[in-house]
Design a protein around this motif. Structure first.
Motif, PDB file in Angstrom:
ATOM      1  N   THR A 142      37.292  42.224  10.328  1.00  0.00           N
ATOM      2  CA  THR A 142      35.487  43.107  10.054  1.00  0.00           C
ATOM      3  C   THR A 142      36.345  44.623   9.685  1.00  0.00           C
ATOM      4  O   THR A 142      37.173  44.554  10.579  1.00  0.00           O
ATOM      5  CB  THR A 142      35.026  42.614  11.855  1.00  0.00           C
ATOM      6  OG1 THR A 142      35.563  43.515  12.358  1.00  0.00           O
ATOM      7  CG2 THR A 142      35.085  41.143  11.719  1.00  0.00           C
ATOM      8  N   ILE A 147      28.995  45.496   7.485  1.00  0.00           N
ATOM      9  CA  ILE A 147      29.484  45.041   8.081  1.00  0.00           C
ATOM     10  C   ILE A 147      30.449  44.335   7.745  1.00  0.00           C
ATOM     11  O   ILE A 147      29.658  42.902   6.994  1.00  0.00           O
ATOM     12  CB  ILE A 147      29.444  44.410   9.895  1.00  0.00           C
ATOM     13  CG1 ILE A 147      28.914  45.293  10.793  1.00  0.00           C
ATOM     14  CG2 ILE A 147      31.015  44.163   9.556  1.00  0.00           C
ATOM     15  CD1 ILE A 147      28.726  44.767  11.955  1.00  0.00           C
ATOM     16  N   ALA A 155      30.227  43.296  15.546  1.00  0.00           N
ATOM     17  CA  ALA A 155      31.679  42.789  15.282  1.00  0.00           C
ATOM     18  C   ALA A 155      32.498  42.024  16.468  1.00  0.00           C
ATOM     19  O   ALA A 155      33.110  40.971  16.165  1.00  0.00           O
ATOM     20  CB  ALA A 155      32.096  43.957  15.213  1.00  0.00           C
ATOM     21  N   LEU A 200      27.875  49.219  16.511  1.00  0.00           N
ATOM     22  CA  LEU A 200      28.602  48.280  15.748  1.00  0.00           C
ATOM     23  C   LEU A 200      29.480  47.721  15.856  1.00  0.00           C
ATOM     24  O   LEU A 200      29.680  45.780  15.551  1.00  0.00           O
ATOM     25  CB  LEU A 200      28.884  49.248  14.392  1.00  0.00           C
ATOM     26  CG  LEU A 200      27.988  49.679  13.628  1.00  0.00           C
ATOM     27  CD1 LEU A 200      27.930  50.839  12.268  1.00  0.00           C
ATOM     28  CD2 LEU A 200      26.996  48.757  12.089  1.00  0.00           C
ATOM     29  N   ILE A 250      34.121  47.992   9.571  1.00  0.00           N
ATOM     30  CA  ILE A 250      32.868  48.518   9.180  1.00  0.00           C
ATOM     31  C   ILE A 250      33.254  50.070   7.981  1.00  0.00           C
ATOM     32  O   ILE A 250      33.481  50.955   8.750  1.00  0.00           O
ATOM     33  CB  ILE A 250      32.754  49.721  10.938  1.00  0.00           C
ATOM     34  CG1 ILE A 250      32.170  48.210  11.461  1.00  0.00           C
ATOM     35  CG2 ILE A 250      30.900  50.421  10.696  1.00  0.00           C
ATOM     36  CD1 ILE A 250      32.099  49.392  13.259  1.00  0.00           C
TER      37      ILE A 250
END
Length: 457
Positions: A129, A138, A83, A79, A131
Motif C-alpha cells: 500500500t 491509498i 491501510a 490513512l 499513500i
C-alpha cells in the motif's frame, strides 16, 4: 592505447581492429536479453486505489444548542489506519475464504488451518500500500506470476476490506475490532519486554553499553599493568643473565653495579684487600707469608661475596617467576574481558533491535488505543463514522507483465552489449603494446619501416 591528436581516427581504427570482440560481445548480451525477454517467467502487477473522505459532522435533532457544523479532515494517521485495516490478516483471510467458497481460486484443495494461515500471510506480505502524496488516496498493489489469480485475489481483498470496514466502523464492531488490535499489540509489547529481561539475564547486565565502557576502561588499565610487568620482566631477566655471566667468569669482581648494602660492603672490603695486596707487593715477595695471608683473605672474601650475589640473583629469579605468573594472569583477564565485551555487544545489538520493535508496537498500540477510545465515545452517542471510503479503481487483469518487457529488455540488452563490447575492445587495445602500423616503428623505436606484410599472408 595509441596516443595521438587524431582521436576520431584512432577511435575508428580501434573499433575496426577490435570489431570481432565488440560484435561477439554485443551478440552474446543481446542473445541473453532476448532469452530473458522470451523465457523468463513473467511477473504481473495488479493495482487498485481507495479514496478516504472526511464526512461533515451532523447535529443531533435533540440538541438545543446552535452548534456550527464542520467537516472532519483526514490526516496521515487516519490513512495509515485505513491501510492497516486493508492489509490486516483478518481481511485477507476473509477474502481467501470467499475465493475458495465461490470457486474462483484455491478451490478443490484441502488445506489445514496452518496452511490457510500461511497462505493468508504470504498474500498479505505480497500486498503493498502506498499513500499518494498530498492526497487521501491509498494505492494498493499485488504482484504475482498468474495475472488472473492476482486480479481475483486483490479484487476480493478490496471487496472484503469494504465489508470488513463497514463492520469495524459500526460502533459496536469498531469497538470490538480496536479492542482486539489493542490486546494484540499489548500482548506483543509484553513479549518484547520479556525478551528484554531475557537478554539482560543472559548478558548479566541491565546496561550493556555502560558495562562495555567500564570493561574497556578496565582493559586499558590491565594492558598498562601487563606492559609494566613485561618491561620489568625483561629488565630483570637481562640483569640476572648479566650476573650469571659475571659469576661464571674468572678473576675478582666487586659487583659494584648491584644496589645491595651487603654486596656493596663486601665489595668495598674486597677492593681494600686488593689495594692492600698491591701495596704489600711493593715491599714483599709474592710468595712471602704476608702476601699469602692477604691472598687467603681475598679468596675467602671473594667466595663470600659470590655467595651473597648468588642469593641476590635467586631473589631476582623469584621475582621473574612472579612476574611471569602476573603476566599470564593479566593476559587471561584481558582475554576474558574481550570475550565478555563481545557477548555484551551481541546482547546490546539484540537489545536495540528489540527496542526498535517495541517502539513500532508502542506506536501502533497508542494509535489503536486512541481509536478504541473514540469508538467507545461514539458507541455512547449518536456519532457515526467520521470517514467514508470509495473504490476509485478496481483491479484489472494486466495486459502485459511488468517484467520482462520485451520492448524494453531487448533494446537495453542491445545497448548494454554494444557498450560492454566497446569497453572490452578498448581494454584489449589498451593492454596490447605491439606495433600495429608502419609508422609505429618510426615513432616508438626510431627505426625506419622498410616494408610490411599483410596479416592474412
Amino acid at each position: 592505447m595509441i596516443k595521438t591528436e587524431d582521436y576520431m581516427r584512432e577511435f575508428v581504427l580501434i573499433f575496426f581492429s577490435q570489431q570481432r570482440v565488440i560484435i561477439w560481445t554485443t551478440v552474446a548480451v543481446f542473445a541473453l536479453s532476448a532469452a530473458v525477454a522470451m523465457f523468463w517467467p513473467p511477473t504481473y502487477m495488479v493495482e487498485g486505489s481507495v479514496l478516504v473522505k472526511g464526512k461533515r459532522s451532523m447535529r443531533s435533532p435533540e440538541s438545543l444548542e446552535n452548534v456550527q457544523l464542520r467537516t472532519v479532515l483526514v490526516d496521515k494517521e487516519d490513512l495509515n489506519s485505513e491501510a492497516e485495516i486493508l492489509t490486516s490478516l483478518d481481511v485477507v483471510r476473509l477474502a481467501l475464504d470467499n475465493l475458495r467458497q465461490e470457486g474462483q481460486a484455491y478451490a478443490g484443495r484441502d488445506f489445514s488451518e496452518e496452511q490457510i494461515q500461511a497462505l493468508a500471510g504470504s498474500i498479505r506480505d505480497g500486498i503493498k500500500t502506498v499513500i499518494l502524496p498530498n492526497s487521501n488516496i491509498i494505492e494498493v498493489k499485488l504482484y504475482g506470476k498468474d495475472a488472473g489469480l492476482a486480479q481475483a485475489v486483490l479484487n476480493e481483498v478490496m471487496a472484503s476490506y469494504v465489508r470488513r470496514r463497514r463492520d469495524v466502523f459500526n460502533p459496536k464492531g469498531m469497538e470490538e475490532f480496536f479492542a482486539g488490535q489493542v490486546g494484540q499489540f499489548d500482548k506483543g509489547l509484553q513479549e518484547e519486554e520479556r525478551r528484554l529481561l531475557s537478554l539482560a539475564e543472559k548478558s548479566g547486565s541491565a546496561d550493556a553499553q555502560q558495562e562495555i565502557t567500564n570493561n574497556l576502561t578496565l582493559k586499558m588499565e590491565l594492558e598498562r599493568q601487563l606492559y609494566a610487568a613485561r618491561s620489568e620482566w625483561t629488565d630483570r631477566r637481562k640483569f640476572a643473565d648479566h650476573i650469571s655471566n659475571i659469576l661464571t667468569s674468572d678473576g675478582i669482581q666487586f659487583f659494584s653495579f648491584i644496589d645491595n648494602l651487603s654486596i656493596i660492603h663486601l665489595g668495598d672490603q674486597l677492593q681494600q684487600l686488593v689495594v692492600e695486596r698491591g701495596q704489600a707487593l711493593r715491599v714483599y715477595h709474592p710468595e712471602s707469608r704476608q702476601v699469602a695471608r692477604i691472598d687467603e683473605q681475598i679468596e675467602n672474601l671473594n667466595a663470600t661475596l659470590k655467595n651473597e650475589v648468588r642469593t641476590y640473583k635467586e631473589g631476582i629469579e623469584s621475582r621473574i617467576r612472579v612476574l611471569e605468573d602476573v603476566a599470564t594472569t593479566l593476559e587471561q583477564d584481558i582475554a576474558n574481558l574481550e570475550s565478555k565485551n563481545l557477548r555484551l555487544y551481541e546482547g546490546h545489538v539484540a537489545h536495540q533491535r528489540v527496542q526498535r520493535e517495541m517502539a513500532l508496537r508502542s506506536q501502533s498500540f497508542e494509535t489503536f488505543s486512541q481509536r478504541l477510545q473514540e469508538a467507545r465515545i461514539g458507541s455512547g452517542t449518536e456519532a457515526t463514522n467520521l470517514f467514508s471510503i470509495s473504490i476509485l479503481s478496481w483491479p484489472k487483469t494486466p495486459a502485459s507483465p511488468i517484467f520482462p518487457q520485451a520492448n524494453k529488455v531487448i533494446p537495453l540488452g542491445l545497448l548494454a552489449g554494444f557498450i560492454t563490447g566497446c569497453c572490452l575492445g578498448f581494454l584489449r587495445e589498451y593492454f596490447d603494446h605491439t606495433f600495429k602500423r608502419p609508422e609505429d616503428a618510426e615513432r616508438y623505436a626510431a627505426l625506419p619501416a622498410l616494408f610490411s606484410i599483410p596479416l592474412d599472408q
